[in-house]
Motif scaffolding. Structure first.
Motif, PDB file in Angstrom:
ATOM      1  N   SER A  35      40.646  34.649  35.115  1.00 53.07           N
ATOM      2  CA  SER A  35      41.321  34.765  36.264  1.00 53.07           C
ATOM      3  C   SER A  35      42.618  35.425  36.186  1.00 53.07           C
ATOM      4  O   SER A  35      43.208  35.567  35.028  1.00 53.07           O
ATOM      5  CB  SER A  35      41.705  33.119  36.813  1.00 53.07           C
ATOM      6  OG  SER A  35      42.597  32.470  35.939  1.00 53.07           O
ATOM      7  N   ALA A  36      43.379  35.696  37.173  1.00 55.22           N
ATOM      8  CA  ALA A  36      44.613  36.275  37.422  1.00 55.22           C
ATOM      9  C   ALA A  36      45.381  35.490  36.557  1.00 55.22           C
ATOM     10  O   ALA A  36      46.392  36.078  35.781  1.00 55.22           O
ATOM     11  CB  ALA A  36      44.966  36.773  38.739  1.00 55.22           C
ATOM     12  N   HIS A  56      38.603  43.751  38.034  1.00 57.61           N
ATOM     13  CA  HIS A  56      39.521  43.907  39.363  1.00 57.61           C
ATOM     14  C   HIS A  56      39.164  42.770  40.293  1.00 57.61           C
ATOM     15  O   HIS A  56      40.035  42.242  40.873  1.00 57.61           O
ATOM     16  CB  HIS A  56      39.180  45.245  40.187  1.00 57.61           C
ATOM     17  CG  HIS A  56      40.134  45.312  41.631  1.00 57.61           C
ATOM     18  ND1 HIS A  56      41.361  45.423  41.587  1.00 57.61           N
ATOM     19  CD2 HIS A  56      39.541  45.472  42.667  1.00 57.61           C
ATOM     20  CE1 HIS A  56      41.771  45.650  42.515  1.00 57.61           C
ATOM     21  NE2 HIS A  56      40.884  45.438  43.662  1.00 57.61           N
ATOM     22  N   LEU A  58      39.053  39.091  40.767  1.00 56.89           N
ATOM     23  CA  LEU A  58      39.270  37.908  40.009  1.00 56.89           C
ATOM     24  C   LEU A  58      39.243  36.790  41.016  1.00 56.89           C
ATOM     25  O   LEU A  58      39.773  37.209  42.326  1.00 56.89           O
ATOM     26  CB  LEU A  58      40.460  37.701  39.473  1.00 56.89           C
ATOM     27  CG  LEU A  58      40.713  39.253  38.174  1.00 56.89           C
ATOM     28  CD1 LEU A  58      41.935  39.058  37.466  1.00 56.89           C
ATOM     29  CD2 LEU A  58      39.629  38.906  37.133  1.00 56.89           C
ATOM     30  N   GLY A  61      43.058  36.474  42.737  1.00 58.39           N
ATOM     31  CA  GLY A  61      43.646  37.767  42.916  1.00 58.39           C
ATOM     32  C   GLY A  61      43.231  39.045  42.482  1.00 58.39           C
ATOM     33  O   GLY A  61      41.841  39.003  42.406  1.00 58.39           O
ATOM     34  N   THR A  62      43.678  40.205  42.151  1.00 61.48           N
ATOM     35  CA  THR A  62      43.113  41.239  41.700  1.00 61.48           C
ATOM     36  C   THR A  62      43.498  41.683  40.355  1.00 61.48           C
ATOM     37  O   THR A  62      44.810  41.369  40.105  1.00 61.48           O
ATOM     38  CB  THR A  62      43.054  42.355  42.739  1.00 61.48           C
ATOM     39  OG1 THR A  62      44.549  42.719  42.818  1.00 61.48           O
ATOM     40  CG2 THR A  62      42.654  41.957  44.208  1.00 61.48           C
ATOM     41  N   GLY A  63      42.695  42.380  39.659  1.00 60.10           N
ATOM     42  CA  GLY A  63      43.318  43.184  38.371  1.00 60.10           C
ATOM     43  C   GLY A  63      44.479  43.905  38.621  1.00 60.10           C
ATOM     44  O   GLY A  63      45.464  43.986  38.012  1.00 60.10           O
ATOM     45  N   SER A  65      46.932  43.468  40.939  1.00 63.19           N
ATOM     46  CA  SER A  65      48.110  42.557  41.075  1.00 63.19           C
ATOM     47  C   SER A  65      48.689  42.052  39.747  1.00 63.19           C
ATOM     48  O   SER A  65      49.588  41.892  39.490  1.00 63.19           O
ATOM     49  CB  SER A  65      47.512  41.216  41.941  1.00 63.19           C
ATOM     50  OG  SER A  65      46.927  40.558  41.470  1.00 63.19           O
ATOM     51  N   VAL A  66      47.429  41.924  38.750  1.00 65.13           N
ATOM     52  CA  VAL A  66      47.966  41.532  37.345  1.00 65.13           C
ATOM     53  C   VAL A  66      48.764  42.457  36.640  1.00 65.13           C
ATOM     54  O   VAL A  66      49.733  42.294  36.023  1.00 65.13           O
ATOM     55  CB  VAL A  66      46.686  41.079  36.726  1.00 65.13           C
ATOM     56  CG1 VAL A  66      47.000  40.621  35.215  1.00 65.13           C
ATOM     57  CG2 VAL A  66      45.942  39.733  37.094  1.00 65.13           C
TER      58      VAL A  66
END
Length: 226
Positions: A35-36, A56, A58, A61-63, A65-66
């Motif tokens: 997870s993010a 990407h 998750l 969130g998204t990869g 955003s990480v």
């Protein structure tokens, strides 16, 4: 050793990708996250991290955003996106956020190996330090240019190879050379040549279907489903 964090929402896929990484000399899996939030926690707690294989999609969130949070907090680990996201806007955003490579799922070991080898070559080049002339700069950027597919033998067409590859990727199960020929419009011998190439380079798996008599039928399946 190059320390790698594997981020993927699918636990099984994360294990497969981690196993791929462990096959590579000079690479070691430092941890995994699904997870993010877990990825960001790993980034804070792992003593050292050089590279992140980032999914990407998750659950929280998204990869990308990480990656944004990584940079905002000063984390300098490099990123290779490993994802099923194919839309151009996501690819462009990954480039803008500094992802070094973008590998689209599904893929076989050969695809990830090419990118990890390219990354290792980049690290070796940069470890030399000092000032760079234009030729050295070109070599540094060239180290990132891992081919998306192994080179085709002489006489084989990239367009036909892509046609056969897409046919296998979209299939629900193993296909024979005859079935691939029917679906793509190429001849059976042509389909057979490209299928053998995909199997030889690890991008397709080979199974045998035995009938009542005669030779078994060769059937091919995309590596992600093998």
């Amino acid at each position: 050793m190059i320390e790698v964090l594997v981020v993927d929402d699918d636990v099984r896929v994360a294990r497969v990708n981690a196993a791929y990484v462990e096959k590579m000399p000079g690479f070691r899996v430092a941890g995994a996250a699904h997870s993010a939030a877990e990825a960001l926690h790993r980034l804070e707690t792992l003593p050292r991290l050089d590279l992140v294989l980032m999914d990407h999609y998750l659950p929280d969130g998204t990869g990308l955003s990480v990656v944004q949070e990584m940079r905002r907090h000063g984390h300098r680990a490099d990123v290779i996106m490993v994802t099923a996201a194919r839309d151009v806007s996501t690819v462009q955003a990954a480039m803008r956020h500094g992802a070094l490579q973008y590998l689209i799922k599904p893929f076989a070991f050969a695809g990830l190996r090419a990118r990890l080898e390219a990354y290792a070559a980049l690290r070796r080049t940069l470890d030399g330090g000092g000032e760079a002339e234009q030729a050295e700069v070109d070599r540094i950027f060239g180290a990132l240019s891992a081919p998306s597919e192994p080179g085709l033998p002489k006489g084989l067409s990239p367009a036909t190879a892509e046609l056969v590859r897409q046919c296998l990727m979209k299939a629900d199960g193993p296909l024979s050379a005859r079935e691939v020929a029917d679906r793509t419009g190429v001849s059976r011998p042509t389909a057979q040549r490209y299928l053998k190439l995909l199997e030889r380079t690890g991008r397709a798996g080979l199974t045998l279907k035995y009938g009542d008599a005669g030779r078994p039928e060769h059937r091919y399946v995309w590596a992600a489903r093998a």
